[in-house]
Design a protein around this motif. Structure first.
Motif, PDB file in Angstrom:
ATOM      1  N   ASP A   1      -3.085  -2.465  -3.489  1.00  0.00           N
ATOM      2  CA  ASP A   1      -2.454  -2.989  -2.277  1.00  0.00           C
ATOM      3  C   ASP A   1      -1.761  -4.318  -2.559  1.00  0.00           C
ATOM      4  O   ASP A   1      -0.589  -4.523  -2.202  1.00  0.00           O
ATOM      5  CB  ASP A   1      -3.514  -3.154  -1.188  1.00  0.00           C
ATOM      6  CG  ASP A   1      -2.901  -3.418   0.183  1.00  0.00           C
ATOM      7  OD1 ASP A   1      -1.737  -3.036   0.403  1.00  0.00           O
ATOM      8  OD2 ASP A   1      -3.592  -4.011   1.030  1.00  0.00           O
ATOM      9  N   ARG A   2      -2.463  -5.225  -3.228  1.00  0.00           N
ATOM     10  CA  ARG A   2      -1.878  -6.542  -3.531  1.00  0.00           C
ATOM     11  C   ARG A   2      -0.714  -6.405  -4.519  1.00  0.00           C
ATOM     12  O   ARG A   2       0.309  -7.095  -4.386  1.00  0.00           O
ATOM     13  CB  ARG A   2      -2.953  -7.465  -4.107  1.00  0.00           C
ATOM     14  CG  ARG A   2      -4.013  -7.901  -3.102  1.00  0.00           C
ATOM     15  CD  ARG A   2      -4.855  -9.048  -3.646  1.00  0.00           C
ATOM     16  NE  ARG A   2      -5.608  -8.661  -4.830  1.00  0.00           N
ATOM     17  CZ  ARG A   2      -6.834  -8.147  -4.786  1.00  0.00           C
ATOM     18  NH1 ARG A   2      -7.429  -7.941  -3.610  1.00  0.00           N
ATOM     19  NH2 ARG A   2      -7.478  -7.840  -5.899  1.00  0.00           N
TER      20      ARG A   2
ATOM     21  N   LEU B   1       1.362  -3.860  -5.010  1.00  0.00           N
ATOM     22  CA  LEU B   1       2.549  -3.311  -4.365  1.00  0.00           C
ATOM     23  C   LEU B   1       3.195  -4.332  -3.435  1.00  0.00           C
ATOM     24  O   LEU B   1       4.428  -4.426  -3.355  1.00  0.00           O
ATOM     25  CB  LEU B   1       2.188  -2.044  -3.579  1.00  0.00           C
ATOM     26  CG  LEU B   1       1.787  -0.829  -4.422  1.00  0.00           C
ATOM     27  CD1 LEU B   1       1.297   0.302  -3.528  1.00  0.00           C
ATOM     28  CD2 LEU B   1       2.961  -0.356  -5.281  1.00  0.00           C
ATOM     29  N   ALA B   2       2.363  -5.143  -2.758  1.00  0.00           N
ATOM     30  CA  ALA B   2       2.898  -6.161  -1.853  1.00  0.00           C
ATOM     31  C   ALA B   2       3.624  -7.258  -2.620  1.00  0.00           C
ATOM     32  O   ALA B   2       4.604  -7.841  -2.128  1.00  0.00           O
ATOM     33  CB  ALA B   2       1.768  -6.757  -1.010  1.00  0.00           C
TER      34      ALA B   2
ATOM     35  N   ILE C   1      -3.355   4.102  -0.449  1.00  0.00           N
ATOM     36  CA  ILE C   1      -2.842   2.775  -0.100  1.00  0.00           C
ATOM     37  C   ILE C   1      -1.429   2.876   0.474  1.00  0.00           C
ATOM     38  O   ILE C   1      -1.085   2.220   1.467  1.00  0.00           O
ATOM     39  CB  ILE C   1      -2.861   1.850  -1.332  1.00  0.00           C
ATOM     40  CG1 ILE C   1      -4.293   1.623  -1.806  1.00  0.00           C
ATOM     41  CG2 ILE C   1      -2.174   0.535  -1.026  1.00  0.00           C
ATOM     42  CD1 ILE C   1      -5.212   0.994  -0.783  1.00  0.00           C
ATOM     43  N   LEU C   2      -0.594   3.699  -0.114  1.00  0.00           N
ATOM     44  CA  LEU C   2       0.770   3.865   0.395  1.00  0.00           C
ATOM     45  C   LEU C   2       0.753   4.445   1.803  1.00  0.00           C
ATOM     46  O   LEU C   2       1.543   4.035   2.674  1.00  0.00           O
ATOM     47  CB  LEU C   2       1.576   4.768  -0.544  1.00  0.00           C
ATOM     48  CG  LEU C   2       1.984   4.116  -1.872  1.00  0.00           C
ATOM     49  CD1 LEU C   2       2.437   5.172  -2.868  1.00  0.00           C
ATOM     50  CD2 LEU C   2       3.085   3.078  -1.654  1.00  0.00           C
ATOM     51  N   HIS C   3      -0.145   5.383   2.061  1.00  0.00           N
ATOM     52  CA  HIS C   3      -0.279   5.934   3.422  1.00  0.00           C
ATOM     53  C   HIS C   3      -0.674   4.840   4.412  1.00  0.00           C
ATOM     54  O   HIS C   3      -0.112   4.756   5.513  1.00  0.00           O
ATOM     55  CB  HIS C   3      -1.315   7.055   3.417  1.00  0.00           C
ATOM     56  CG  HIS C   3      -1.601   7.610   4.775  1.00  0.00           C
ATOM     57  ND1 HIS C   3      -0.723   8.436   5.446  1.00  0.00           N
ATOM     58  CD2 HIS C   3      -2.677   7.430   5.610  1.00  0.00           C
ATOM     59  CE1 HIS C   3      -1.234   8.749   6.621  1.00  0.00           C
ATOM     60  NE2 HIS C   3      -2.417   8.163   6.742  1.00  0.00           N
ATOM     61  N   GLU C   4      -1.627   3.996   4.007  1.00  0.00           N
ATOM     62  CA  GLU C   4      -2.063   2.907   4.887  1.00  0.00           C
ATOM     63  C   GLU C   4      -0.953   1.897   5.127  1.00  0.00           C
ATOM     64  O   GLU C   4      -0.903   1.260   6.198  1.00  0.00           O
ATOM     65  CB  GLU C   4      -3.288   2.213   4.281  1.00  0.00           C
ATOM     66  CG  GLU C   4      -4.539   3.096   4.259  1.00  0.00           C
ATOM     67  CD  GLU C   4      -5.694   2.452   3.518  1.00  0.00           C
ATOM     68  OE1 GLU C   4      -5.486   1.349   2.923  1.00  0.00           O
ATOM     69  OE2 GLU C   4      -6.794   3.030   3.514  1.00  0.00           O
ATOM     70  N   ARG C   5      -0.061   1.730   4.162  1.00  0.00           N
ATOM     71  CA  ARG C   5       1.050   0.796   4.295  1.00  0.00           C
ATOM     72  C   ARG C   5       2.253   1.427   5.003  1.00  0.00           C
ATOM     73  O   ARG C   5       3.295   0.786   5.146  1.00  0.00           O
ATOM     74  CB  ARG C   5       1.479   0.286   2.916  1.00  0.00           C
ATOM     75  CG  ARG C   5       0.435  -0.569   2.212  1.00  0.00           C
ATOM     76  CD  ARG C   5       0.898  -0.999   0.826  1.00  0.00           C
ATOM     77  NE  ARG C   5       2.054  -1.894   0.897  1.00  0.00           N
ATOM     78  CZ  ARG C   5       1.988  -3.211   1.091  1.00  0.00           C
ATOM     79  NH1 ARG C   5       0.784  -3.792   1.224  1.00  0.00           N
ATOM     80  NH2 ARG C   5       3.078  -3.939   1.136  1.00  0.00           N
ATOM     81  N   GLY C   6       2.136   2.674   5.394  1.00  0.00           N
ATOM     82  CA  GLY C   6       3.204   3.334   6.121  1.00  0.00           C
ATOM     83  C   GLY C   6       4.345   3.813   5.258  1.00  0.00           C
ATOM     84  O   GLY C   6       5.455   4.063   5.763  1.00  0.00           O
ATOM     85  N   ARG C   7       4.105   3.977   3.971  1.00  0.00           N
ATOM     86  CA  ARG C   7       5.147   4.447   3.061  1.00  0.00           C
ATOM     87  C   ARG C   7       4.870   5.912   2.700  1.00  0.00           C
ATOM     88  O   ARG C   7       3.792   6.251   2.207  1.00  0.00           O
ATOM     89  CB  ARG C   7       5.209   3.586   1.801  1.00  0.00           C
ATOM     90  CG  ARG C   7       5.472   2.100   2.108  1.00  0.00           C
ATOM     91  CD  ARG C   7       5.939   1.373   0.868  1.00  0.00           C
ATOM     92  NE  ARG C   7       7.278   1.821   0.463  1.00  0.00           N
ATOM     93  CZ  ARG C   7       7.851   1.472  -0.684  1.00  0.00           C
ATOM     94  NH1 ARG C   7       7.198   0.702  -1.552  1.00  0.00           N
ATOM     95  NH2 ARG C   7       9.062   1.894  -0.985  1.00  0.00           N
TER      96      ARG C   7
ATOM     97  N   ASP D   1       9.389   8.022   0.553  1.00  0.00           N
ATOM     98  CA  ASP D   1       9.684   6.639   0.173  1.00  0.00           C
ATOM     99  C   ASP D   1       9.335   6.337  -1.290  1.00  0.00           C
ATOM    100  O   ASP D   1      10.047   5.580  -1.965  1.00  0.00           O
ATOM    101  CB  ASP D   1       8.914   5.676   1.081  1.00  0.00           C
ATOM    102  CG  ASP D   1       9.297   5.807   2.544  1.00  0.00           C
ATOM    103  OD1 ASP D   1      10.499   6.028   2.818  1.00  0.00           O
ATOM    104  OD2 ASP D   1       8.398   5.709   3.409  1.00  0.00           O
TER     105      ASP D   1
END
Length: 357
Positions: A256-257, A259-260, A283-289, A294
């Protein structure tokens, strides 16, 4: 060479022990030899299936042994031959001391090794080694006298230590990355080619800004990164390395960190393993990607769960069952003093929905 008279196989022959007490009198090779009228050495060779004993005599001795319920003393046999009947299977985790044998890749390879070794009559002694700066972890096992040979699963960051032991201890084979001029006999995947194939597939699927997700402390992961980076450079595609632990609870937050904090909008990811790729999907699902809308993802290993993720994971397949068979074949050859060659198996991409638009 003395042969066995047919009467020897007849439990009613006059002078032979009969009834329930008959089998109690045949407890040693010498007992069976006296009963058969041959030497103890002939009995030993016959029960071992040696061709030095003619077929008729061998069959008769084996039939006599079955009739009297005689089973050779396996421990004594091992002492005579200097063999233990045990193979050490060692997993070094110098690059990830928090790693576990329960890692799905380890379990899958160990399962195949156990099947192959059982077919050859070997037991397994399993060991997890977490080198702490000392270089004798493998020497302690090879010099213990407890095993007939060793299979090392993965080189971690210990390739030089393994190479040093391999120079003095012959019955040793390694699942890992081969290097020019090495002594150790390795069986594994061409990891560098696998990394290259992954990037070429991402580029062909439309992804341009790419990332490698994972640590490179282990020699195999480092080779995957080299192949991926070289392919990206050849295509002129932006490429970054996002280091994350290969397993454990910290992996998700690290992804998560990473990718951010990435300096470019990541459109394609090469994960160092399926386990990392699976965590990245979450993590990508949680970030809306959306995947693959995407971001497109390629894993590495093709473990059984790779086809069960949402979406199913495109991955670089390692032929684990074939590799286990090759490891055991080469170890058996080295135990017998025969020459062996390392094997680098070609990787294969298995395309699923994580890279399909």
């Amino acid at each position: 060479m003395a042969d066995i008279d047919d009467r020897t196989l007849d439990p009613t022959r006059k002078g032979e022990p009969r009834g329930p007490d008959a089998r109690r009198h045949v407890r040693t090779l010498a007992d069976l030899a006296r009963l058969a009228g041959v030497s103890a050495g002939t009995v030993s060779r016959a029960l071992a299936g040696k061709t030095l004993v003619n077929v008729e005599t061998r069959d008769r001795i084996q039939a006599l042994a079955r009739h009297h319920g005689f089973k050779p003393n396996q421990m004594a046999s091992k002492l005579r031959t200097g063999r233990t009947g045990v193979i050490g299977v060692v997993i070094p985790l110098g690059h990830d001391r928090r790693g576990q044998i329960s890692d799905p890749f380890f379990l899958r390879l160990i399962g195949h090794l156990a099947d192959e070794l059982a077919e050859c009559g070997y037991d397994i002694m399993l060991s997890r080694a977490a080198p702490d700066g000392t270089a004798d972890w493998l020497e302690r096992i090879s010099g213990s006298g407890m095993v007939d040979g060793i299979i090392v699963i993965g080189q971690s960051d210990q390739a030089d230590v393994i190479e040093q032991v391999a120079q003095a201890y012959r019955p040793l084979v390694v699942w890992g990355q081969g290097r020019s001029g090495q002594t150790q006999c390795t069986v594994g995947t061409d990891n560098e080619l696998g990394g290259r194939i992954a990037v070429e597939h991402l580029l062909a699927s439309g992804a341009r800004h790419l990332a490698f997700l994972g640590q490179t402390g282990a020699i195999e992961a480092a080779a995957r990164y080299r192949g991926a980076a070289a392919a990206a450079q050849s295509a002129g595609a932006p490429f970054v390395h996002l280091p994350v632990d290969p397993a454990g609870e910290a992996m998700g937050p690290q992804i998560d960190r990473a990718l951010a904090a990435a300096d470019l909008p990541i459109e394609g990811i090469v994960a160092a393993s399926d386990l990392i790729a699976m965590a990245a999907l979450r993590i990508l699902h949680e970030r809306g990607r959306a995947v693959p809308g995407d971001v497109r993802i390629v894993g590495f290993d093709d473990l059984p769960f790779a086809a069960q993720t949402t979406p199913p994971l495109t991955t670089i397949r390692q032929e684990i069952a074939q590799g286990a068979r090759a490891l055991v074949e080469r170890l058996k050859a080295r135990i017998e003093g025969q020459p062996t060659r390392s094997l680098a198996m070609p990787p294969r991409i298995v395309v699923r929905q994580s890279t399909r638009s």
